[in-house]
Structures are given as C-alpha cells and as structure tokens.
Design a protein around this motif. Structure first.
Motif, short mmCIF file in Angstrom:
data_model
loop_
_atom_site.label_atom_id
_atom_site.label_comp_id
_atom_site.label_asym_id
_atom_site.label_seq_id
_atom_site.Cartn_x
_atom_site.Cartn_y
_atom_site.Cartn_z
N UNK A 56 99.28 -0.49 35.14
CA UNK A 56 99.35 0.39 36.30
C UNK A 56 99.20 -0.40 37.59
N UNK A 57 98.24 -1.31 37.64
CA UNK A 57 98.03 -2.09 38.86
C UNK A 57 99.26 -2.93 39.20
N UNK A 58 99.86 -3.52 38.17
CA UNK A 58 101.06 -4.32 38.40
C UNK A 58 102.20 -3.46 38.91
N UNK A 59 102.34 -2.26 38.33
CA UNK A 59 103.40 -1.35 38.78
C UNK A 59 103.14 -0.90 40.21
N UNK A 60 101.87 -0.58 40.51
CA UNK A 60 101.54 -0.19 41.89
C UNK A 60 101.82 -1.33 42.86
N UNK A 61 101.46 -2.54 42.47
CA UNK A 61 101.72 -3.70 43.32
C UNK A 61 103.22 -3.88 43.52
N UNK A 62 103.98 -3.73 42.43
CA UNK A 62 105.44 -3.88 42.53
C UNK A 62 106.02 -2.80 43.44
N UNK A 63 105.51 -1.56 43.31
CA UNK A 63 106.00 -0.48 44.17
C UNK A 63 105.64 -0.74 45.64
N UNK A 64 104.41 -1.25 45.87
CA UNK A 64 104.03 -1.57 47.26
C UNK A 64 104.93 -2.67 47.81
N UNK A 65 105.22 -3.65 46.97
CA UNK A 65 106.12 -4.73 47.41
C UNK A 65 107.49 -4.17 47.75
#
Length: 148
Positions: free
Chosen positions: A66-75
């Motif tokens: 989830x954190x990686x996906x959130x980071x990717x979405x923020x990017x």
C-alpha cells in the motif's frame, strides 16, 4: 454469552503499530443458545478455523504494498502537476509570442502604408517633373526654336 475475542497483531513492513485488534464473532442461531450444546472440540476447531482465516487475511494485507502504491500515486500526481504547470507556462509564452507577432504585423502594415504613401508622393513628383520637363521643352522650342 460474550463473543469470543481473538487478539491479532498489526505489524507493518515499516514498523509495528504496537496495538492489537479485537475481533468479536457473534453466533446467531434460531434456537436459544441455552438449549444448544456445542461440543468443546467443535468450538475449538471453529475458533481455530476463524483464527487461521483471520491470520491469513492479516498476512495477505501485510503483503499488499500500500505504501509503495501510495508513493507511486503521489509521484504520478506530482508529474501531472508539473506537466500542467509546464503547459500553463507554454500557453502563457504562446500568448506573449502571439502578442509580439500581432504587434509586428501591425507595425509592418503601418510601415507598408507609409511606404506606399511615400511611393505615391514620389510617383506624383515624377509625373510633375515629367510635366515640368515637357512644359520646359515646349517653352524652349517655342522661344528659341530649339529641337531635340
């Protein structure tokens, strides 16, 4: 009768939350609970099955990045914002270029009109000079008999 409670640890790949989650299970049966007798083995086996299922759900959720996906979405949001800002700057620049070009075209038109006016004056002056030369020639011919 209280619902059984199963403590579940909530660990994350970034650290431990340090709390437990209490999950209650209510068993609803059409016959009053006082008249139903469950063998202890059935109760223990049912709790073990639910515990395994809950443990499996927890393990699955911990595996979801989830954190990686959130980071990717923020990017991606940051990239889209940067593109939007770039497009906005391009539009402003194109507006400024359009204004400059319109001013250049207006100036060129005014210059062309001024040159055409000067050309008309030169042509009129040339016609007048030709007329004056013709008149002078006629005068010289009539006064002095000079022929070219």
């Amino acid at each position: 009768m209280d619902a059984p409670t199963i403590p579940v640890s909530a660990d994350s790949f970034e650290g431990s939350f340090g709390d437990t989650i209490d999950i209650g299970v209510d068993v609803i049966h059409p016959v009053p609970v006082s008249s139903v007798v469950f063998p202890a083995a059935t109760v223990v086996m049912t709790l073990a099955q639910y515990g395994d299922a809950i443990q499996g759900i927890q393990e699955h959720l911990l595996e979801v990045p989830i954190q990686e996906e959130l980071r990717a979405l923020r990017d991606r949001v940051d990239i889209v914002k940067a593109k939007r800002a770039s497009l906005h700057a391009t539009i402003r620049m194109m507006g400024a270029v359009e204004t400059v070009l319109r001013n250049c075209i207006r100036d060129e038109r005014l210059t062309r009109i001024e040159i055409e006016c000067q050309l008309d004056l030169v042509q009129e002056s040339h016609r007048q000079d030709q007329e004056d030369f013709k008149n002078l020639k006629e005068f010289m011919t009539s006064q002095f008999g000079y022929r070219s």
